[in-house]
Design a protein around this motif. Structure first.
Motif, PDB file in Angstrom:
ATOM      1  N   GLU A   1       1.151  -0.906  -0.085  1.00  0.00           N
ATOM      2  CA  GLU A   1       0.238   0.515   0.095  1.00  0.00           C
ATOM      3  C   GLU A   1       0.467   1.432  -0.078  1.00  0.00           C
ATOM      4  N   GLU A   2       1.961   1.150   1.126  1.00  0.00           N
ATOM      5  CA  GLU A   2       3.154   2.209   0.995  1.00  0.00           C
ATOM      6  C   GLU A   2       3.534   2.807  -0.266  1.00  0.00           C
ATOM      7  N   ALA A   3       3.059   1.367  -1.003  1.00  0.00           N
ATOM      8  CA  ALA A   3       4.548   1.145  -2.650  1.00  0.00           C
ATOM      9  C   ALA A   3       3.382   2.070  -3.545  1.00  0.00           C
ATOM     10  N   LYS A   4       2.612   1.827  -3.692  1.00  0.00           N
ATOM     11  CA  LYS A   4       1.194   1.956  -4.845  1.00  0.00           C
ATOM     12  C   LYS A   4       2.174   3.319  -5.385  1.00  0.00           C
ATOM     13  N   ASP A   5       2.351   4.021  -4.911  1.00  0.00           N
ATOM     14  CA  ASP A   5       2.771   5.583  -6.054  1.00  0.00           C
ATOM     15  C   ASP A   5       3.715   5.443  -7.039  1.00  0.00           C
ATOM     16  N   ASP A   6       4.516   4.650  -6.166  1.00  0.00           N
ATOM     17  CA  ASP A   6       5.883   4.101  -6.864  1.00  0.00           C
ATOM     18  C   ASP A   6       5.809   3.183  -7.866  1.00  0.00           C
ATOM     19  N   ILE A   7       4.590   2.432  -7.255  1.00  0.00           N
ATOM     20  CA  ILE A   7       4.896   0.837  -8.502  1.00  0.00           C
ATOM     21  C   ILE A   7       4.020   2.185  -9.561  1.00  0.00           C
ATOM     22  N   LEU A   8       3.484   2.176  -9.650  1.00  0.00           N
ATOM     23  CA  LEU A   8       2.447   3.528 -10.504  1.00  0.00           C
ATOM     24  C   LEU A   8       2.879   4.124 -11.615  1.00  0.00           C
ATOM     25  N   LYS A   9       4.141   4.576 -10.978  1.00  0.00           N
ATOM     26  CA  LYS A   9       4.825   5.224 -11.848  1.00  0.00           C
ATOM     27  C   LYS A   9       5.861   4.854 -12.288  1.00  0.00           C
ATOM     28  N   ALA A  10       5.849   3.735 -11.925  1.00  0.00           N
ATOM     29  CA  ALA A  10       7.129   2.628 -12.806  1.00  0.00           C
ATOM     30  C   ALA A  10       6.482   1.700 -13.785  1.00  0.00           C
ATOM     31  N   LEU A  11       5.577   1.468 -13.403  1.00  0.00           N
ATOM     32  CA  LEU A  11       4.563   1.004 -14.426  1.00  0.00           C
ATOM     33  C   LEU A  11       3.956   1.710 -15.905  1.00  0.00           C
ATOM     34  N   ASN A  12       3.818   3.089 -15.416  1.00  0.00           N
ATOM     35  CA  ASN A  12       3.636   3.927 -16.425  1.00  0.00           C
ATOM     36  C   ASN A  12       4.847   4.788 -16.897  1.00  0.00           C
ATOM     37  N   LEU A  13       6.192   4.086 -16.683  1.00  0.00           N
ATOM     38  CA  LEU A  13       7.609   4.582 -17.332  1.00  0.00           C
ATOM     39  C   LEU A  13       8.109   3.352 -17.959  1.00  0.00           C
ATOM     40  N   LYS A  14       7.604   2.063 -17.599  1.00  0.00           N
ATOM     41  CA  LYS A  14       8.158   1.602 -18.966  1.00  0.00           C
ATOM     42  C   LYS A  14       6.891   1.268 -19.864  1.00  0.00           C
ATOM     43  N   ALA A  15       5.912   1.876 -19.344  1.00  0.00           N
ATOM     44  CA  ALA A  15       4.622   1.779 -20.973  1.00  0.00           C
ATOM     45  C   ALA A  15       5.129   2.809 -21.583  1.00  0.00           C
ATOM     46  N   THR A  16       5.646   4.111 -20.581  1.00  0.00           N
ATOM     47  CA  THR A  16       5.784   5.326 -22.003  1.00  0.00           C
ATOM     48  C   THR A  16       7.707   4.443 -22.930  1.00  0.00           C
ATOM     49  N   LYS A  17       8.218   3.954 -22.360  1.00  0.00           N
ATOM     50  CA  LYS A  17       9.246   3.440 -22.523  1.00  0.00           C
ATOM     51  C   LYS A  17       8.964   2.594 -23.987  1.00  0.00           C
ATOM     52  N   LYS A  18       7.616   1.660 -23.778  1.00  0.00           N
ATOM     53  CA  LYS A  18       7.222   1.152 -24.902  1.00  0.00           C
ATOM     54  C   LYS A  18       7.314   2.020 -25.761  1.00  0.00           C
ATOM     55  N   VAL A  19       6.284   3.226 -25.684  1.00  0.00           N
ATOM     56  CA  VAL A  19       5.734   4.213 -27.019  1.00  0.00           C
ATOM     57  C   VAL A  19       6.624   4.754 -27.389  1.00  0.00           C
ATOM     58  N   ALA A  20       7.648   5.191 -26.287  1.00  0.00           N
ATOM     59  CA  ALA A  20       9.114   5.628 -26.817  1.00  0.00           C
ATOM     60  C   ALA A  20       9.704   5.111 -28.229  1.00  0.00           C
ATOM     61  N   LEU A  21      10.147   3.460 -28.234  1.00  0.00           N
ATOM     62  CA  LEU A  21      11.220   2.678 -29.010  1.00  0.00           C
ATOM     63  C   LEU A  21       9.936   2.791 -29.737  1.00  0.00           C
ATOM     64  N   LYS A  22       8.572   2.653 -30.064  1.00  0.00           N
ATOM     65  CA  LYS A  22       7.459   2.066 -31.372  1.00  0.00           C
ATOM     66  C   LYS A  22       8.213   3.706 -32.729  1.00  0.00           C
ATOM     67  N   LYS A  23       7.758   4.691 -31.067  1.00  0.00           N
ATOM     68  CA  LYS A  23       8.088   5.833 -31.872  1.00  0.00           C
ATOM     69  C   LYS A  23       9.591   5.761 -33.103  1.00  0.00           C
ATOM     70  N   TYR A  24      10.666   5.617 -32.199  1.00  0.00           N
ATOM     71  CA  TYR A  24      11.872   5.155 -32.266  1.00  0.00           C
ATOM     72  C   TYR A  24      12.222   4.751 -33.237  1.00  0.00           C
ATOM     73  N   LEU A  25      11.242   3.080 -33.582  1.00  0.00           N
ATOM     74  CA  LEU A  25      11.511   2.626 -35.375  1.00  0.00           C
ATOM     75  C   LEU A  25      10.891   3.028 -36.292  1.00  0.00           C
ATOM     76  N   LYS A  26       9.521   3.869 -36.008  1.00  0.00           N
ATOM     77  CA  LYS A  26       8.890   4.782 -37.199  1.00  0.00           C
ATOM     78  C   LYS A  26       9.894   5.788 -37.665  1.00  0.00           C
ATOM     79  N   ILE A  27      11.049   6.392 -36.812  1.00  0.00           N
ATOM     80  CA  ILE A  27      11.209   7.534 -36.707  1.00  0.00           C
ATOM     81  C   ILE A  27      12.605   7.145 -38.149  1.00  0.00           C
ATOM     82  N   LYS A  28      13.939   5.633 -37.317  1.00  0.00           N
ATOM     83  CA  LYS A  28      14.544   4.932 -38.187  1.00  0.00           C
ATOM     84  C   LYS A  28      14.236   4.669 -39.655  1.00  0.00           C
ATOM     85  N   LYS A  29      12.532   4.489 -39.749  1.00  0.00           N
ATOM     86  CA  LYS A  29      12.391   4.290 -41.083  1.00  0.00           C
ATOM     87  C   LYS A  29      11.262   4.835 -42.013  1.00  0.00           C
ATOM     88  N   GLY A  30      11.313   5.440 -41.665  1.00  0.00           N
ATOM     89  CA  GLY A  30      11.432   7.203 -42.061  1.00  0.00           C
ATOM     90  C   GLY A  30       9.792   7.960 -42.246  1.00  0.00           C
TER      91      GLY A  30
END
Length: 297
Positions: free
Chosen positions: A75-104
């Motif tokens: 319960e005490e760690a819930k906010d930290d966990i949500l942030k970590a999960l959101n950062l992981k999800a953001t990384k996936k979004v960034a990697l997809k964008k990176y690949l699209k940029i790389k392919k033009g």
């Protein structure tokens, strides 16, 4: 007698500075710079199930600690966990964008030319840019709560600054050089008809007798003085020149209070020599091999 650069007054003309700059142009160059294109991927905010949160806590709870070092409860760690999960999800979004940029298929939407000393990312991320070559598209890196995708378009090498841009820096340097040269001339002239203050006999630890010098300057002067074979001369200490004349020398009186310090120094040197000899003996007798710790990725 102590002469100080701070007392030197100069009449500096623009042509003096320009002449100095022309002889030292390579000292005055622009900073290395980078032409960058980049885009930012802001932290996403998703909804996660209780199972997702519990699973993350089970795997990484050691990362969620209180200020006292104790592990937080779920319960005490819930906010930290949500942030970590959101950062992981953001990384996936960034990697997809990176690949699209790389392919033009997508483009980077920001451009900037930044000098190396103005790069505003973390040291590790700045280092990635510095180690890149023109044309490199860097994989998304985390900066704060967002991911950044950077393309290094060009590296701009340092160039000699124009006189106008270098003038202020050249003025500071020229003033130091000119004052030092003028002080040296004054010292040489003063030595020709030397008159100083008689401070009596001094030893290597006579810091308090050298008025006008701080302890560090006094130590520097005394070390140089006792290493010199000249009866009269000048010694540079920082931005000062000390003129001296030795009228007489004698052996210092025996100070019994220093016996213990001398004994300690001799014992330390002796013990160190014994240790060095022991290490050499062991090295000759046994193969020495360094060890390393295994780390888990």
């Amino acid at each position: 007698k102590i002469l100080n650069q701070d007392a030197i007054v100069l009449d500096i003309k623009d042509e003096d500075i320009k002449k100095y700059w022309e002889s030292n142009k390579d000292k005055y160059k622009s900073k290395p710079a980078y032409a960058l294109e980049f885009t930012e991927v802001a932290l996403v905010s998703k909804t996660f199930s209780d199972e997702d949160i519990a699973s993350n806590y089970s795997k990484f709870k050691i990362d969620y600690k209180k200020e006292n070092g104790k592990i937080k409860s779920l319960e005490e760690a819930k906010d930290d966990i949500l942030k970590a999960l959101n950062l992981k999800a953001t990384k996936k979004v960034a990697l997809k964008k990176y690949l699209k940029i790389k392919k033009g298929k997508e483009i980077l939407d920001n451009k900037s030319t930044i000098s190396e000393d103005k790069l505003s990312y973390s040291l590790a991320n700045n280092d990635k840019i510095k180690k890149s070559i023109p044309g490199d598209l860097l994989k998304p890196f985390l900066e704060g709560d967002k991911y950044i995708i950077v393309k290094v378009v060009n590296k701009i090498i340092p160039k000699v600054l124009s006189y106008e841009k270098a003038k202020n820096s050249a003025l500071v340097d020229y003033e130091k050089v000119a004052k030092s040269e003028k002080l040296d001339i004054e010292a040489n002239n003063a030595l020709k008809n030397f008159t100083g203050t008689n401070i009596g006999y001094i030893a290597r630890d006579s810091f308090d007798k050298l008025k006008g010098l701080n302890q560090e300057e006094a130590l520097g002067f005394l070390n140089k003085l006792f290493s010199s074979s000249e009866k009269m001369g000048k010694i540079n200490v920082g931005n000062k020149i000390v003129l001296y004349k030795i009228n007489d020398t004698r052996f210092a009186s025996y100070d019994k209070s220093k016996d213990e310090a001398v004994k300690t120094t001799i014992n330390n040197l002796y013990n160190q020599e014994l240790m060095n000899n022991l290490v050499k003996t062991l090295e000759n007798r046994y193969e020495v091999q360094s060890s390393s710790l295994n780390t888990k990725e």
